[in-house]
Design a protein around this motif. Sequence first.
Motif, mmCIF file in Angstrom:
data_model
loop_
_atom_site.group_PDB
_atom_site.id
_atom_site.type_symbol
_atom_site.label_atom_id
_atom_site.label_comp_id
_atom_site.label_asym_id
_atom_site.label_seq_id
_atom_site.Cartn_x
_atom_site.Cartn_y
_atom_site.Cartn_z
ATOM 1 N N ALA A 1 0.814 -1.077 -0.033
ATOM 2 C CA ALA A 1 -0.009 0.196 -0.022
ATOM 3 C C ALA A 1 0.733 1.338 -0.006
ATOM 4 N N ILE A 2 2.222 1.208 0.357
ATOM 5 C CA ILE A 2 3.163 2.391 0.430
ATOM 6 C C ILE A 2 4.055 2.065 -0.569
ATOM 7 N N GLY A 3 3.862 1.313 -1.682
ATOM 8 C CA GLY A 3 4.669 1.425 -2.725
ATOM 9 C C GLY A 3 5.723 0.076 -2.678
ATOM 10 N N PHE A 4 6.739 0.075 -3.781
ATOM 11 C CA PHE A 4 7.559 -1.005 -3.526
ATOM 12 C C PHE A 4 8.542 -0.899 -2.390
ATOM 13 N N HIS A 5 9.163 -2.218 -1.812
ATOM 14 C CA HIS A 5 9.970 -2.062 -0.945
ATOM 15 C C HIS A 5 10.727 -3.420 -1.057
ATOM 16 N N ILE A 6 11.911 -3.566 -0.311
ATOM 17 C CA ILE A 6 12.790 -4.713 -0.572
ATOM 18 C C ILE A 6 12.569 -5.604 0.637
ATOM 19 N N GLY A 7 13.085 -6.864 0.539
ATOM 20 C CA GLY A 7 12.712 -7.946 1.657
ATOM 21 C C GLY A 7 13.655 -7.721 2.636
ATOM 22 N N PRO A 8 13.480 -8.403 3.613
ATOM 23 C CA PRO A 8 14.587 -8.207 4.695
ATOM 24 C C PRO A 8 15.872 -8.844 4.704
ATOM 25 N N VAL A 9 16.002 -9.937 3.914
ATOM 26 C CA VAL A 9 17.358 -10.525 3.565
ATOM 27 C C VAL A 9 18.140 -9.502 2.548
ATOM 28 N N ALA A 10 17.608 -8.936 1.604
ATOM 29 C CA ALA A 10 18.182 -8.045 0.592
ATOM 30 C C ALA A 10 18.730 -6.792 1.360
ATOM 31 N N HIS A 11 17.646 -6.486 2.253
ATOM 32 C CA HIS A 11 17.867 -5.341 3.207
ATOM 33 C C HIS A 11 19.111 -5.445 4.160
ATOM 34 N N ALA A 12 19.402 -6.578 4.637
ATOM 35 C CA ALA A 12 20.290 -6.855 5.478
ATOM 36 C C ALA A 12 21.681 -6.955 4.798
ATOM 37 N N VAL A 13 21.730 -7.646 3.692
ATOM 38 C CA VAL A 13 22.909 -7.716 2.878
ATOM 39 C C VAL A 13 23.408 -6.422 2.127
ATOM 40 N N LEU A 14 22.324 -5.616 1.722
ATOM 41 C CA LEU A 14 22.919 -4.221 1.172
ATOM 42 C C LEU A 14 23.764 -3.274 2.284
ATOM 43 N N HIS A 15 23.085 -3.428 3.680
ATOM 44 C CA HIS A 15 23.427 -2.606 4.597
ATOM 45 C C HIS A 15 24.819 -3.106 5.082
ATOM 46 N N HIS A 16 25.399 -4.402 4.932
ATOM 47 C CA HIS A 16 26.515 -4.948 5.862
ATOM 48 C C HIS A 16 27.517 -5.538 4.773
ATOM 49 N N ALA A 17 27.086 -5.973 3.559
ATOM 50 C CA ALA A 17 28.028 -6.592 2.704
ATOM 51 C C ALA A 17 29.267 -5.661 2.322
#
Length: 320
Positions: free
Chosen positions: A294-310
Amino acid sequence: MSRIVIAGVDGSAPSLAAADWAAREALLRGLPLKLLHALEDWAPLSGHDPMTGVVVAPSGVTTPEYEAERILGEVSEQLRLRHPGLEIGTEEANGRPIKVLHAAAKEAEVLALGSRRLGALSGFVVGSVSMSVLAGAERPVVLVRAGEQAEDECQAAPGGSGPQVGACRDVVLGLDLARPCDELLAYAFDAAASRGAALRVVHGWTLPSAFAYVPATLDPVHSAGPAGFDPVHSADLAARETEALADALRPWRGKFPGVRVEEQCVVGQAGDHLADASADASLVVVGQRVRRSAIGFHIGPVAHAVLHHATAPVAVVPHR
């Protein structure tokens, strides 16, 4: 749709790293590279010379058109010197970066974007533009941190004397066995094959408490200690997960017989394990289910975690 690798370029250090990564990727895939610059309407009053059609501006004032041409010209020249023989094109697209990059993500074989990094052992600073593009893209998007170089993707030479040219570090794939989609597996195997690298597949799973937890008071005869995880049930579940992972990868091993595959079934959050694995990877590949809330596109928790720590480039592959 013509196959092409695209890099978003704005002149910043992260975008230059993304452009160089995209150039290497284009060479590996045998595809042309396009450098894309979003031309926002931010300039002071300017016009066109009626005789020549050239953009003119007040003395000492830089127009966005001039800046775009300068940036694209300098970057393309650097890449041609670094990667002789690579076909490179440039484009200045009118519009906000999010809109321009969303459109590019629909036509690109791969879209490369840059990002600042938090530190030598930390992940990415993912801005609102990159996050929006990643969340709504229909084609693979790769995030490259500032300072990323080709040498960073090479294995260390024997004796620690520097990078071993031509020996690429593993490609790491995060695979959810509940959604082992073809798009994600095809991208990861192809990335490993083109690099001559091994593919390390990481599947994270958790112990269902209803099956794995045994209260001490439930069976005083067989309980050797306090309440805890039942090793018999835990081992059985681990064997099932390992077998399911092997089954999912079997047909892809047949399609890519030259790719050495290492399977890792690990207990815990997949994002944490993938971030750890990125330390000695040339590329981390994760999936992103295409969905709209309802608030638009979003990324999943795994992708989010990897993007912020890889610490390696991260490829986000959308799938339905």
